[in-house]
Design a protein around this motif. Structure first.
Motif, PDB file in Angstrom:
ATOM      1  N   PRO A  34      26.895  -1.466   4.785  1.00  0.00           N
ATOM      2  CA  PRO A  34      27.099  -0.126   4.224  1.00  0.00           C
ATOM      3  C   PRO A  34      26.911   1.028   5.192  1.00  0.00           C
ATOM      4  N   PHE A  35      25.864   0.998   6.022  1.00  0.00           N
ATOM      5  CA  PHE A  35      25.657   2.120   6.929  1.00  0.00           C
ATOM      6  C   PHE A  35      26.688   2.110   8.061  1.00  0.00           C
ATOM      7  N   GLN A  36      27.132   0.934   8.462  1.00  0.00           N
ATOM      8  CA  GLN A  36      28.211   0.866   9.446  1.00  0.00           C
ATOM      9  C   GLN A  36      29.493   1.443   8.847  1.00  0.00           C
ATOM     10  N   MET A  37      29.771   1.086   7.597  1.00  0.00           N
ATOM     11  CA  MET A  37      30.942   1.627   6.899  1.00  0.00           C
ATOM     12  C   MET A  37      30.849   3.143   6.793  1.00  0.00           C
ATOM     13  N   MET A  38      29.656   3.613   6.492  1.00  0.00           N
ATOM     14  CA  MET A  38      29.441   5.052   6.363  1.00  0.00           C
ATOM     15  C   MET A  38      29.677   5.757   7.690  1.00  0.00           C
ATOM     16  N   ALA A  39      29.158   5.186   8.774  1.00  0.00           N
ATOM     17  CA  ALA A  39      29.356   5.782  10.100  1.00  0.00           C
ATOM     18  C   ALA A  39      30.833   5.819  10.475  1.00  0.00           C
ATOM     19  N   MET A  40      31.556   4.750  10.177  1.00  0.00           N
ATOM     20  CA  MET A  40      32.969   4.674  10.533  1.00  0.00           C
ATOM     21  C   MET A  40      33.800   5.651   9.713  1.00  0.00           C
ATOM     22  N   THR A  41      33.568   5.702   8.414  1.00  0.00           N
ATOM     23  CA  THR A  41      34.404   6.537   7.552  1.00  0.00           C
ATOM     24  C   THR A  41      34.120   8.025   7.756  1.00  0.00           C
ATOM     25  N   PHE A  42      32.862   8.392   7.962  1.00  0.00           N
ATOM     26  CA  PHE A  42      32.563   9.802   8.210  1.00  0.00           C
ATOM     27  C   PHE A  42      33.061  10.234   9.579  1.00  0.00           C
ATOM     28  N   SER A  43      33.126   9.299  10.526  1.00  0.00           N
ATOM     29  CA  SER A  43      33.717   9.608  11.826  1.00  0.00           C
ATOM     30  C   SER A  43      35.205   9.900  11.677  1.00  0.00           C
ATOM     31  N   ILE A  44      35.876   9.121  10.831  1.00  0.00           N
ATOM     32  CA  ILE A  44      37.294   9.367  10.563  1.00  0.00           C
ATOM     33  C   ILE A  44      37.479  10.727   9.911  1.00  0.00           C
ATOM     34  N   ALA A  45      36.575  11.069   8.987  1.00  0.00           N
ATOM     35  CA  ALA A  45      36.654  12.385   8.336  1.00  0.00           C
ATOM     36  C   ALA A  45      36.521  13.505   9.368  1.00  0.00           C
ATOM     37  N   PHE A  46      35.601  13.336  10.324  1.00  0.00           N
ATOM     38  CA  PHE A  46      35.435  14.344  11.377  1.00  0.00           C
ATOM     39  C   PHE A  46      36.698  14.439  12.229  1.00  0.00           C
ATOM     40  N   LEU A  47      37.287  13.297  12.566  1.00  0.00           N
ATOM     41  CA  LEU A  47      38.513  13.306  13.365  1.00  0.00           C
ATOM     42  C   LEU A  47      39.653  13.970  12.601  1.00  0.00           C
ATOM     43  N   LEU A  48      39.672  13.769  11.288  1.00  0.00           N
ATOM     44  CA  LEU A  48      40.707  14.391  10.467  1.00  0.00           C
ATOM     45  C   LEU A  48      40.594  15.913  10.522  1.00  0.00           C
ATOM     46  N   MET A  49      39.380  16.420  10.400  1.00  0.00           N
ATOM     47  CA  MET A  49      39.193  17.861  10.494  1.00  0.00           C
ATOM     48  C   MET A  49      39.472  18.346  11.911  1.00  0.00           C
ATOM     49  N   SER A  50      39.162  17.508  12.915  1.00  0.00           N
ATOM     50  CA  SER A  50      39.426  17.876  14.307  1.00  0.00           C
ATOM     51  C   SER A  50      40.923  18.085  14.536  1.00  0.00           C
ATOM     52  N   LEU A  51      41.756  17.307  13.857  1.00  0.00           N
ATOM     53  CA  LEU A  51      43.202  17.490  13.959  1.00  0.00           C
ATOM     54  C   LEU A  51      43.614  18.859  13.431  1.00  0.00           C
ATOM     55  N   ARG A  52      42.971  19.281  12.385  1.00  0.00           N
ATOM     56  CA  ARG A  52      43.253  20.623  11.838  1.00  0.00           C
ATOM     57  C   ARG A  52      42.875  21.684  12.873  1.00  0.00           C
ATOM     58  N   TRP A  53      41.712  21.517  13.491  1.00  0.00           N
ATOM     59  CA  TRP A  53      41.287  22.486  14.509  1.00  0.00           C
ATOM     60  C   TRP A  53      42.257  22.494  15.686  1.00  0.00           C
ATOM     61  N   TRP A  54      42.667  21.294  16.098  1.00  0.00           N
ATOM     62  CA  TRP A  54      43.612  21.190  17.213  1.00  0.00           C
ATOM     63  C   TRP A  54      44.917  21.892  16.872  1.00  0.00           C
ATOM     64  N   TYR A  55      45.376  21.721  15.638  1.00  0.00           N
ATOM     65  CA  TYR A  55      46.610  22.373  15.196  1.00  0.00           C
ATOM     66  C   TYR A  55      46.453  23.890  15.212  1.00  0.00           C
ATOM     67  N   GLN A  56      45.233  24.368  14.930  1.00  0.00           N
ATOM     68  CA  GLN A  56      44.974  25.810  14.935  1.00  0.00           C
ATOM     69  C   GLN A  56      44.737  26.343  16.341  1.00  0.00           C
ATOM     70  N   GLY A  57      44.613  25.424  17.319  1.00  0.00           N
ATOM     71  CA  GLY A  57      44.463  25.851  18.698  1.00  0.00           C
ATOM     72  C   GLY A  57      43.045  26.036  19.186  1.00  0.00           C
ATOM     73  N   HIS A  58      42.081  25.340  18.559  1.00  0.00           N
ATOM     74  CA  HIS A  58      40.698  25.432  19.019  1.00  0.00           C
ATOM     75  C   HIS A  58      39.991  24.097  18.768  1.00  0.00           C
ATOM     76  N   LEU A  59      38.747  23.994  19.193  1.00  0.00           N
ATOM     77  CA  LEU A  59      37.989  22.749  19.094  1.00  0.00           C
ATOM     78  C   LEU A  59      36.998  22.742  17.923  1.00  0.00           C
TER      79      LEU A  59
END
Length: 293
Positions: A34-59
């Motif tokens: 469970p905690f490994q799953m949690m670490a992996m899925t929340f990391s994906i969530a962060f990467l998903l938001m990072s794509l939004r930031w990248w699209y907006q032109g910042h980090l």
């Protein structure tokens, strides 16, 4: 469409996505700790938001600086809820843990009335109780039995309900914090989950493409987009109505499993469906005139 209506509709997207939680989890075959799953899925969530930031032109660094309360609520809500839930599952039967943890929509209805500008409405309480009854039937499948020996697990499950409802209601106090900041809350949650995983669990990597698909689906939907839309909904939408509608998540979950051939239609499902839909309808009486109130 008013801002409150729009935010409520956006928040309800989370409920639909949380309904897919069981189906995506089933794809992982329950092999990932469970905690490994949690670490992996929340990391994906962060990467998903990072794509939004990248699209907006910042980090996204501009969203790091937020009030302490926002950080406490965000990280405390995400990590605190899941930590208590996973530990509770090791100390008590899953059915009772799930049911107690799912008291959070009812608590949202009660706590939201304490917010400035909000009022207690009996129809919301009655709707939430009826939906809770349906949820109890659905989760317990007509067989729920609490035992004193599992008290520690029950208390942790109750803590889940208070943590998530408290986070959802108190987020109104930091409504000026943009949803983009949730990406950083997810990043910290992933790090904390990784530490718990390294301390207590063996590492088990997915062995099939289907398992990877399940993890990706969880990270993008029930963990990623769902937390982003929920943040916006609870900050700007009809919080009490969202709380009641949240009881539809386990119903959607079962319906998706039936559609995927992983579950069968039964009288228990029909009764639960009637109660959950009835509770939501009761809460939504005269919604055209009261949706904003």
């Amino acid at each position: 469409m008013s801002q409150v209506q729009r935010a409520t509709y956006i928040g309800s997207i989370s409920i639909i996505l949380w309904g897919a939680l069981a189906l995506f989890t089933r794809l992982t075959d329950g092999q990932i700790p469970p905690f490994q799953m949690m670490a992996m899925t929340f990391s994906i969530a962060f990467l998903l938001m990072s794509l939004r930031w990248w699209y907006q032109g910042h980090l996204g660094l501009r969203h790091l600086r937020q009030p302490k309360l926002a950080w406490i609520l965000g990280v405390g809500g995400y990590f605190g809820y899941h930590f208590c839930y996973f530990v509770a599952m090791t100390k008590a039967p899953a059915v009772e843990v799930s049911l107690l943890a799912y008291l959070w929509p009812l608590l949202i209805v009660l706590f939201a009335a304490l917010l400035p500008g909000e009022h207690f409405r009996l129809k919301y309480l009655l709707g939430a109780l009826l939906a809770l009854f349906g949820c109890g039937i659905l989760i317990g499948n007509g067989d729920i039995g609490f035992q004193r020996e599992y008290l520690a697990g029950y208390l942790l499950a109750l803590a889940c309900a208070f943590i998530w409802s408290g986070y959802s209601v108190a987020s109104r106090l930091v409504s000026a914090v943009p949803t983009d900041a949730v990406g950083w809350f997810c990043a910290v949650t992933a790090i904390l989950a990784l530490l718990c995983h390294l301390a207590w669990e063996p590492t088990v990597w997915p062995s099939t493409g289907m398992q990877w698909a399940g993890i990706a689906g969880l990270g993008l939907g029930p963990v990623g987009i769902a937390f982003f839309t929920w943040d916006y909904g609870i900050k700007h939408g009809n919080l009490q109505l969202l709380g009641i509608l949240a009881y539809a998540a386990p119903l959607i979950s079962v319906l998706l499993l039936i559609a995927a051939g992983e579950a069968q239609l039964s009288w228990v499902l029909l009764l639960a469906c009637t109660a959950i839909v009835g509770g939501s309808a009761l809460a939504g009486i005269n919604w055209k005139s009261r949706f904003l109130s």
